[in-house]
Design a protein around this motif. Structure first.
Motif, short mmCIF file in Angstrom:
data_model
loop_
_atom_site.label_atom_id
_atom_site.label_comp_id
_atom_site.label_asym_id
_atom_site.label_seq_id
_atom_site.Cartn_x
_atom_site.Cartn_y
_atom_site.Cartn_z
N LYS A 156 -24.33 10.59 2.57
CA LYS A 156 -23.25 10.66 3.65
C LYS A 156 -21.83 10.60 3.17
N TRP A 157 -21.05 11.08 3.85
CA TRP A 157 -19.70 11.00 3.38
C TRP A 157 -19.13 9.94 3.22
N TRP A 158 -19.35 9.03 4.11
CA TRP A 158 -18.67 7.55 3.94
C TRP A 158 -19.11 6.72 2.76
N ILE A 159 -20.04 7.15 2.21
CA ILE A 159 -20.46 6.48 0.94
C ILE A 159 -19.24 6.93 -0.02
N PHE A 160 -19.12 8.00 -0.25
CA PHE A 160 -17.94 8.50 -1.30
C PHE A 160 -16.40 8.14 -0.62
N ALA A 161 -16.23 8.07 0.52
CA ALA A 161 -15.00 7.56 0.89
C ALA A 161 -14.94 6.25 0.62
N LEU A 162 -16.13 5.29 1.04
CA LEU A 162 -15.71 4.08 0.61
C LEU A 162 -15.19 3.69 -0.76
N ALA A 163 -16.09 4.33 -1.70
CA ALA A 163 -16.02 4.29 -3.09
C ALA A 163 -14.53 4.55 -3.33
N MET A 164 -13.96 5.75 -3.04
CA MET A 164 -12.65 6.12 -3.31
C MET A 164 -11.61 4.81 -2.37
N LEU A 165 -11.80 4.52 -1.48
CA LEU A 165 -11.02 3.42 -0.76
C LEU A 165 -11.09 2.40 -1.48
N GLY A 166 -12.30 1.82 -2.11
CA GLY A 166 -12.48 0.67 -2.83
C GLY A 166 -11.69 0.58 -4.07
N SER A 167 -11.59 1.73 -4.90
CA SER A 167 -10.80 1.96 -6.11
C SER A 167 -9.51 1.76 -5.81
N LEU A 168 -9.00 2.47 -4.67
CA LEU A 168 -7.42 2.58 -4.54
C LEU A 168 -7.13 1.10 -4.12
N VAL A 169 -7.84 0.33 -3.43
CA VAL A 169 -7.57 -1.08 -2.96
C VAL A 169 -7.43 -1.78 -4.32
N VAL A 170 -8.50 -1.71 -5.26
CA VAL A 170 -8.54 -2.60 -6.38
C VAL A 170 -7.43 -2.19 -7.05
N THR A 171 -6.90 -1.02 -7.36
CA THR A 171 -5.71 -0.59 -8.01
C THR A 171 -4.44 -1.27 -7.48
N VAL A 172 -4.40 -0.98 -6.01
CA VAL A 172 -3.32 -1.54 -5.67
C VAL A 172 -2.88 -3.14 -5.71
N LEU A 173 -4.30 -3.69 -5.73
CA LEU A 173 -4.06 -5.10 -5.97
C LEU A 173 -3.64 -5.74 -7.45
N THR A 174 -4.22 -4.77 -8.39
CA THR A 174 -4.06 -4.95 -9.89
C THR A 174 -2.51 -4.54 -10.06
N VAL A 175 -2.08 -3.53 -9.50
CA VAL A 175 -0.68 -3.02 -9.95
C VAL A 175 0.35 -4.04 -9.25
N SER A 176 -0.01 -4.42 -8.04
CA SER A 176 0.91 -5.13 -7.11
C SER A 176 1.52 -6.70 -7.97
N PHE A 177 0.34 -7.29 -8.51
CA PHE A 177 0.72 -8.45 -9.12
C PHE A 177 2.10 -8.23 -9.91
N GLN A 178 2.16 -7.52 -11.04
CA GLN A 178 2.93 -7.09 -11.89
C GLN A 178 4.42 -6.40 -11.04
N ALA A 179 4.23 -5.64 -10.31
CA ALA A 179 5.09 -4.70 -9.72
C ALA A 179 5.89 -5.82 -8.80
N ILE A 180 5.19 -6.79 -8.06
CA ILE A 180 6.04 -7.39 -7.15
C ILE A 180 6.79 -8.65 -7.89
N ARG A 181 5.97 -9.07 -9.08
CA ARG A 181 6.49 -10.05 -10.01
C ARG A 181 7.98 -9.35 -10.50
N ALA A 182 7.87 -8.17 -10.91
CA ALA A 182 9.21 -7.43 -11.66
C ALA A 182 10.08 -7.36 -10.58
N ALA A 183 9.78 -7.14 -9.33
CA ALA A 183 10.76 -6.75 -8.03
C ALA A 183 11.42 -8.12 -7.84
N LYS A 184 10.73 -9.26 -7.91
CA LYS A 184 11.43 -10.32 -7.67
C LYS A 184 12.26 -11.22 -8.51
#
Length: 802
Positions: free
Chosen positions: A764-792
């Motif tokens: 089903k399509w949601w299996i692939f959508a969930l995997a894509m969303l999960g990878s994007l969320v993990v990426t955002v969380l990983t990048v955000s730590f350094q990005a927000i730290r630099a921005a502050k």
């Protein structure tokens, strides 16, 4: 010179502690996964290596055709062994009949234990390469002898010498202990053979086997062979192909074809489809081997990316070294030395991780893998592994950094170039393509397992307990035990059966009924049951009625499942008479069986396969192997079992009280896939963690490189979100690209994998959508730590040097 390179590498590691921790940590995780997978793969590939002559040992298999469908398995008829021994002796060094592995009660004095074992012919010790610790290697020559494994002998006799002692099997007959052999290793087909009894004893004490001596239609036995020293296994296999068909015309209609399955294929390549070998557990070996290679690749990609990202920091060092005479080759050696040092540290850390995790991994994977400290081949492979990983991880950074032009670097005109970051971007895309594909694969595996688990099984497995009855003590006591169990209040219902609820132990054919098509080759799962079977299992009667003890005619009655109705082509099955087709003389015919009811299909074999047509036949001769007990739902299981054990011990004081919960036995059907799914999930999580470590490191370097730009933007009014967006969007774009690459690859691979299961989940399509969303969320969380730290950060700190 090499020592000098190592000194420089060591100083660089100490100078950049954060970078070093990320690099070594990522590599260590990747190498630990690869190491532990390598140990698992080696254990799989060395299965049955215990046998010295394993290349010459095989098991006789046969393929038979029923209505156009070819079935293949190791069950063979008893007359085949003398036929091969008499007519093809020059091809074989040994022929050995064997029973299926079965548990038996073994008693010595007041000590009564249950152990699995086999009945085998006298050449078993030599064919199985048994190491005899006490007694005679020819210990199976006497019909009333028994050979025991060391652990079984210790459990029975303790410090006593077991040789010559008399033990009782199933409280039926006495046997003399003739030999004790060392326990067969865990990763071995015969590792659960704790006793061996002579085959002649098996035949002499079972009337049904004596009746099978000339019966080519009773495929209830195993035959193992060791081919002659100068014989070729494939040639011998072709030679015996048509033996059964040639010697018995009655079986010719099923086109039986014999062949030898070599020992090397018993464990890894024992699956067949339409008579063709299609693999088996070898697919898991390939799967985990690929996972291990990709996880190591992800860790190496991190090293490459972080090394090249720091290129501008190392540019002046390269420029100065080149200006004072360093050759490009020397610089390459220097950077490879740094890579070697990082990999060496990572390897040491990875060994520590493996040692800490190995016990848990063994429990999860059902293995007994030990770390190979004393295996010289392992350490040689480890050295090659370290150098290979160092070369893989360090080659691109070494070539890249050594290519800088000293003039441009020292004049301050060095620029990384418009496309300098392209290789790093491609590597990030590769990393997350693999990670997203892993996520999708793991989700689909778990979906398939849950899909089969949620399939209706046709009975209520919860609260159902089965007790094995492998002793003569149980004969004639069924009614008494039923009465006592029911009076105890712990049992709601009790029935006996010739097979466990979760398996089919017997298949029968050769029946006829009105409307049976000419030439139709019937084949049924056959279970003999007491009249309370349907009530005890909570089977649903969908047509007709259940057995009744009050109706004498029910002794010739049978219940059939819904699949059997369709299989037999019956429109009104209840009342149909069934006869044995080989009994042509009406005066000598057994009374016909009569269908009295139809029950819902019961999943007794693989939950991933269609349910087989099944008959449940009234047990007229106490031919049972299990008590099936439905526990009282108003009391706890522990309370019920305590009462059941008391009643059991009052009637069978010398027999160990053993029981199995049917829901646990049913869960075992998913064990292999469940382990694969769990291990894949763990390795997927580690792959994502490794990818995120690399992403974290890259983000920190990007933020460091653009420190002044961030300061200027903040002075001009940029918000934290503006800065976060600037630093994050490029990485998010790469991950989105990875998702769109990973989805079709994962779909193609997993769709092919699912085709092996007739009963399978729909993608089903949601299996692939969930995997894509999960990878994007993990990426955002990983990048955000350094990005927000630099921005502050305070822009004054980054701009005060201007």
């Amino acid at each position: 010179m090499f020592r000098n390179y190592l000194k420089i590498a060591w100083r660089n590691l100490l100078k950049n502690k954060g970078y070093s921790i990320i690099n070594i940590g990522g590599l260590a995780l990747g190498m630990a996964v690869t190491l532990i997978i390598g140990l698992w793969v080696n254990d799989e590939l060395t299965y049955n290596d215990y046998f010295q002559d394993r290349d010459k040992i095989a098991q006789v298999y046969q393929s038979q055709t029923f209505n156009g469908n070819v079935g293949t398995g190791p069950a063979i008829p008893l007359p085949l062994e003398p036929a091969l021994r008499d007519g093809y002796a020059e091809n074989f060094k040994h022929l050995m009949m064997a029973s299926w592995t079965q548990d038996s009660y073994i008693k010595y004095k007041d000590n009564n234990i249950s152990r699995p074992g086999n009945y085998m012919q006298p050449m078993a010790p030599e064919l199985l390469n048994l190491e005899i610790s006490k007694g005679d290697k020819d210990g199976l020559r006497e019909i009333n002898s028994i050979m025991l494994s060391e652990s079984t002998a210790d459990a029975l006799f303790g410090e006593e010498d077991p040789i010559g002692k008399v033990v009782k099997i199933g409280n039926q007959y006495d046997l003399n202990v003739s030999a004790v052999y060392k326990d067969i290793p865990f990763n071995n087909t015969f590792n659960d053979t704790d006793y061996i009894i002579p085959w002649d004893n098996y035949v002499a004490n079972r009337e049904w086997i004596q009746e099978s001596l000339d019966n080519w239609g009773n495929n209830s036995f195993q035959l193992f062979v060791q081919i002659a020293d100068k014989a070729d296994l494939e040639s011998v296999s072709r030679t015996i192909k048509d033996v059964k068909k040639d010697l018995n015309e009655d079986t010719a209609e099923f086109d039986p074809q014999l062949f030898l399955l070599p020992m090397k294929d018993w464990y890894l390549r024992s699956n067949f489809e339409q008579g063709k070998q299609i693999g088996g557990r070898i697919k898991y070996v390939w799967l985990f081997g690929i996972i291990g290679a990709f996880v190591l690749l992800l860790a190496c990609i991190n090293f490459m990316n972080l090394s090249t990202a720091r290129s501008e920091k190392r540019a002046k060092e390269v420029g100065i070294r080149k200006s004072i005479g360093s050759q490009k080759g020397q610089l390459i050696y220097q950077f490879l030395s740094e890579s070697f040092l990082v990999v060496l540290f990572a390897y040491l850390v990875s060994v520590l991780i493996v040692l800490l995790c190995l016990s848990g991994f063994n429990e999860l994977a059902r293995k007994e893998i030990e770390f190979p400290w004393n295996n010289i081949n392992f350490w040689l492979i480890s050295i090659v592994f370290i150098f290979f990983t160092a070369l893989l991880a360090g080659s691109y950074p070494a070539l890249y950094l050594s290519s800088f032009k000293p003039v441009d670097v020292l004049k301050g005109t060095f620029k990384a170039g418009k496309y300098a970051g392209l290789p790093r971007q491609l590597l990030v895309v590769l990393q997350f393509t693999v990670s997203v594909a892993f996520i999708i694969g793991t989700v689909i595996v778990m979906q398939q397992i849950n899909h089969a688990k949620n399939r209706p099984i046709g009975y209520v497995k919860e609260g159902l307990v089965q007790i094995p009855t492998w002793s003569a003590d149980f004969e004639g006591k069924t009614d008494v035990m039923r009465e006592q169990f029911l009076k105890s209040g712990a049992v709601f219902a009790m029935a006996t059966s010739s097979s466990p609820t979760t398996r089919v132990w017997s298949n029968r054919s050769g029946f006829t009924w009105d409307g049976k098509p000419d030439g139709f080759q019937d084949d049924f799962a056959w279970t003999e049951v007491s009249p309370e079977y349907a009530k005890t299992l909570n089977l649903k009667i969908i047509d007709g009625r259940d057995f009744s003890r009050d109706m004498a005619s029910d002794s010739l009655g049978i219940l059939i499942n819904k699949t059997a109705v369709k299989y037999m082509g019956l429109e009104n099955p209840v009342g149909t008479l069934i006869r044995y087709s080989d009994q042509e003389d009406e005066e000598e015919q057994d009374p016909p069986l009569k269908i009295i009811g139809v029950v819902e299909d019961i999943i007794a074999q693989s939950p991933y396969e269609p349910v087989k047509q099944a008959w449940y036949v009234y047990d007229r001769q106490d031919n049972f192997s299990y008590y099936n007990l439905r526990l009282n739902p108003d009391q706890s299981a522990s309370q019920n079992l305590a009462v059941i054990e008391r009643v059991f011990k009052e009637n069978f004081p010398a027999i160990p009280f053993q029981y199995d919960f049917v829901d646990d036995e049913y869960a075992e059907k998913f064990a292999a896939e469940q382990r694969i799914g769990t291990l894949s999930g763990i390795f997927t999580a580690l792959a994502i963690l490794i990818s995120c470590l690399g992403l974290f490191g890259l983000t920190s370097f990007v933020a460091e490189q653009r420190t002044k730009e961030i300061g200027v933007r903040k002075v001009l009014g940029a918000s934290v979100f503006n800065v976060w967006n600037m630093l994050s969007k490029d990485f998010l774009k790469l991950v989105v690209i990875s998702c769109f690459i990973a989805v079709p690859i994962a779909y193609y691979i997993m769709n092919g994998w699912l085709q092996e299961y007739p009963y399978r989940v729909i993608l089903k399509w949601w299996i692939f959508a969930l995997a894509m969303l999960g990878s994007l969320v993990v990426t955002v969380l990983t990048v955000s730590f350094q990005a927000i730290r630099a921005a502050k950060q305070n822009p004054v700190k980054s701009l005060r040097t201007e």
